[in-house]
Scaffold this active site. Structure first.
Site, PDB file in Angstrom:
ATOM      1  N   SER A 172       0.851  -1.185   0.000  1.00 33.39           N
ATOM      2  CA  SER A 172       0.000   0.000   0.000  1.00 33.39           C
ATOM      3  C   SER A 172       0.888   1.237   0.000  1.00 33.39           C
ATOM      4  CB  SER A 172      -0.881   0.001   1.250  1.00 33.39           C
ATOM      5  OG  SER A 172      -1.498   1.249   1.457  1.00 33.39           O
ATOM      6  N   TYR A 180      -2.434   0.077  10.408  1.00 33.86           N
ATOM      7  CA  TYR A 180      -2.325  -0.415   9.030  1.00 33.86           C
ATOM      8  C   TYR A 180      -0.964  -0.044   8.437  1.00 33.86           C
ATOM      9  CZ  TYR A 180      -3.522  -0.941   4.056  1.00 33.86           C
ATOM     10  OH  TYR A 180      -3.555  -1.308   2.737  1.00 33.86           O
TER      11      TYR A 180
END
Length: 241
Positions: free
Chosen positions: A135, A148
């Site tokens: 990501s 995250y």
């Protein structure tokens, strides 16, 4: 390489994983797909060339054993392992509880590592490719995404180290760093942050799947290591709220 190319895909019922499974199968790959529940597995098993399994990525004790059994019984050579499954909790860094940390790190970091422990002999035999879907949060800080982002930074470190260690075995280890993707997961993040969900602003899941396939199909003399994949028009600023 094996006569029929073989792939293992986690997160196979999600936006990117589902597109990847279908695209691989449509071009003749044998795909072993991992999903979270029986309904998802039934849908995947209806696709020609796909064999799907229910696997709990939080069940750390069984992940390596499952992978070893797959290699021994059905997949002695694996050309592609695509780690697509992930969870993305949202909230301020100071408010992150132990359960959120455990679930996120186990799903996003520990599960891929434990699966690789069992799958690597077959990947080495095929001189195959391991692809991690990371990501943009694995490259930079993102407000309200501390857990995250931490998990994706950890995955980056793991993948880069694995690449060095497996280089003598001619295993290619690649990471894709997508920006915002038009998936149910991002819709949930937008709703949590009270951000308008605009699918047309985000990357299509098929584009990410095609990028993974492009990496797997790279010529034998090339190693695509870290690939940034951003929306055509940058939208990151609206998530820093």
């Amino acid at each position: 390489m094996s006569e029929q190319r073989v792939a293992v895909v986690t997160g196979a019922a999600g936006g990117v994983g589902g597109k990847l499974v279908r695209s691989l199968a449509a071009t003749g790959w044998k795909v072993f797909a991992v999903a979270r529940d029986a309904g998802q597995v039934d849908e995947l098993n209806a696709i020609d060339g796909v064999e799907a399994y229910v696997l709990d990525l939080l069940d750390s004790a069984n992940l390596t054993a499952w992978a070893e059994a797959l290699v021994e019984d059905k997949a002695p050579c694996i050309d592609l392992v695509a780690h697509v499954a992930a969870v993305a909790p949202v909230g301020p860094a100071a408010g992150s509880d132990a359960q959120t940390w455990t679930r996120t790190l186990k799903t996003n970091v520990e599960a891929p590592a434990l699966l690789n422990a069992g799958l690597l002999p077959a990947v080495r035999k095929a001189q195959g490719t391991i692809v991690f879907v990371n990501s943009g949060a694995g490259e930079r800080a993102v407000v309200n995404h501390a857990v995250y982002a931490a998990s994706k930074h950890a995955l980056r470190g793991y993948a880069n180290t694995l690449r060095i260690e497996e280089s003598p075995n001619r295993v290619r280890v690649s990471t894709v760093y997508p920006g915002q993707i038009n998936t149910k997961m991002l819709r949930g993040i937008d709703e949590t942050l009270d951000v308008e969900f605009r699918p047309e602003d985000y990357i299509d899941p098929q584009t990410v799947a095609d990028t993974i396939i492009w990496i797997a199909n790279a010529p034998a003399d090339a190693h695509l290591t870290n690939v940034d994949l951003r929306p055509r028009q940058e939208v990151s600023a609206k998530f820093n709220v």
